[in-house]
Design a protein around this motif. Structure first.
Motif, PDB file in Angstrom:
ATOM      1  N   LYS A  54       1.298  -0.993  -0.111  1.00 27.30           N
ATOM      2  CA  LYS A  54      -0.243  -0.177  -0.098  1.00 27.30           C
ATOM      3  C   LYS A  54       0.934   0.989   0.111  1.00 27.30           C
ATOM      4  O   LYS A  54       1.757   1.125   0.810  1.00 27.30           O
ATOM      5  N   SER A  75      -4.335  -3.172   0.625  1.00 26.27           N
ATOM      6  CA  SER A  75      -5.549  -2.260   1.511  1.00 26.27           C
ATOM      7  C   SER A  75      -6.483  -1.554   1.410  1.00 26.27           C
ATOM      8  O   SER A  75      -7.426  -0.858   2.123  1.00 26.27           O
ATOM      9  N   ILE A  96      -6.050  -7.265   2.882  1.00 25.49           N
ATOM     10  CA  ILE A  96      -5.734  -6.791   4.497  1.00 25.49           C
ATOM     11  C   ILE A  96      -6.802  -5.569   5.287  1.00 25.49           C
ATOM     12  O   ILE A  96      -6.356  -5.337   5.923  1.00 25.49           O
ATOM     13  N   MET A 219       3.712  -7.981  11.768  1.00 22.49           N
ATOM     14  CA  MET A 219       4.231  -6.259  11.292  1.00 22.49           C
ATOM     15  C   MET A 219       5.083  -5.963  10.589  1.00 22.49           C
ATOM     16  O   MET A 219       5.942  -6.912  11.741  1.00 22.49           O
ATOM     17  N   VAL A 236       3.783  -7.699   6.085  1.00 20.53           N
ATOM     18  CA  VAL A 236       4.558  -6.675   6.020  1.00 20.53           C
ATOM     19  C   VAL A 236       5.518  -5.817   5.010  1.00 20.53           C
ATOM     20  O   VAL A 236       5.491  -5.996   3.919  1.00 20.53           O
ATOM     21  N   THR A 238       6.515  -1.426   5.800  1.00 18.46           N
ATOM     22  CA  THR A 238       7.579  -0.662   6.149  1.00 18.46           C
ATOM     23  C   THR A 238       9.354  -1.661   5.791  1.00 18.46           C
ATOM     24  O   THR A 238      10.423  -0.976   5.594  1.00 18.46           O
TER      25      THR A 238
END
Ligand SMILES: *Cc1c(COP(=O)(O)O)cnc(C)c1O
Length: 244
Positions: A54, A75, A96, A219, A236, A238
């Motif tokens: 995203k 997302s 998600i 995450m 995951v 970032t």
């Protein structure tokens, strides 16, 4: 191609660096997944990494794909509709985010698993639209384990009350549960919520005599702890792609 002509040298250098960063991040995270699985006496093959894309552009997604990543998570349906057709068809996508009723029709053909079915009403909408479209979506039920007012999801009590109704929706296959624990500074802060989701899953399997093999939890900051507590899907973003 025009982009390529304008300031070509610079963009090539930048691109190589970005791809390398993503490839290194993926390699490190795969190592951490394997380490956490072994620590918990689990096979690393039980755990799938969902690379959350995203707000990341298609170039970064291509870089991840070149580094061997095939499963991705988005997302927002609008954003996914713009990006997914730009990318190779062999990529697999999971949804998600919060699914709005009016986006279901567009989402159905794009995603192989919906992690975030957060109410009986949404499950019923999915059933109706899937029926019209001749689709058979696979879903996870999102549980608000901590009971946060700001978070979507079933409480454990709601899930016990509504599960028979969700199970009666013949178009849907319920594969497991998903949770997003409260934002916390330390990975260990999430452990009790991950354990609670696993225990709820174990209880529901007995009470309803069914199989819920998938646990989507963990995450960037806490996926290793989630794996120790039984996660089969870690989401995951970032830690792979950098900040959004
Ligand atoms: C954005 C998002 C993630 C990824 O979060 P990171 O902290 O970037 O790893 C995982 N799950 C959901 C539901 C998200 O919206």
């Amino acid at each position: 191609m025009e982009e390529f002509a304008a300031g070509a040298g610079r963009s090539i250098v930048k691109k190589a660096t970005m791809s390398e960063m993503i490839a290194e991040n993926l390699e490190r995270i795969r190592g951490e997944i394997t380490g956490a699985a072994k620590k918990a006496g689990r096979s690393p093959n039980e755990i799938e990494l969902v690379a959350v894309t995203k707000k990341q552009d298609v170039e970064k997604i291509r870089a991840a794909e070149e580094a061997g990543q095939t499963l991705f998570g988005e997302s927002r349906v609008q954003e996914a509709r713009a990006k997914i057709p730009e990318l190779p068809a062999r990529l697999r996508w999971h949804f998600i985010g919060t699914l709005q009723k009016n986006k279901i029709r567009h989402a159905l053909p794009l995603f192989e698993l919906f992690h975030s079915v957060d109410s009986l009403a949404l499950a019923e909408d999915l059933q109706r639209v899937a029926d019209e479209a001749g689709a058979s979506p696979r879903i996870l039920l999102q549980v608000n384990v901590a009971g946060e007012a700001s978070k979507h999801g079933f409480s454990a009590e709601m899930l016990r009350r509504d599960l028979e109704s969700v199970l009666s929706l013949g178009r849907l296959t319920i594969e497991g549960l998903m949770t997003i624990p409260p934002l916390a500074p330390e990975p260990e802060d999430s452990r009790s919520y991950f354990a609670a989701l696993r225990e709820l899953r174990d209880d529901l399997e007995k009470e309803f005599d069914l199989q819920l093999p998938q646990l989507s939890m963990g995450m960037s900051g806490d996926f290793a702890v989630a794996i120790e507590e039984g996660a089969t899907l870690v989401r995951v973003g970032t830690a792979i792609f950098g900040s959004r």
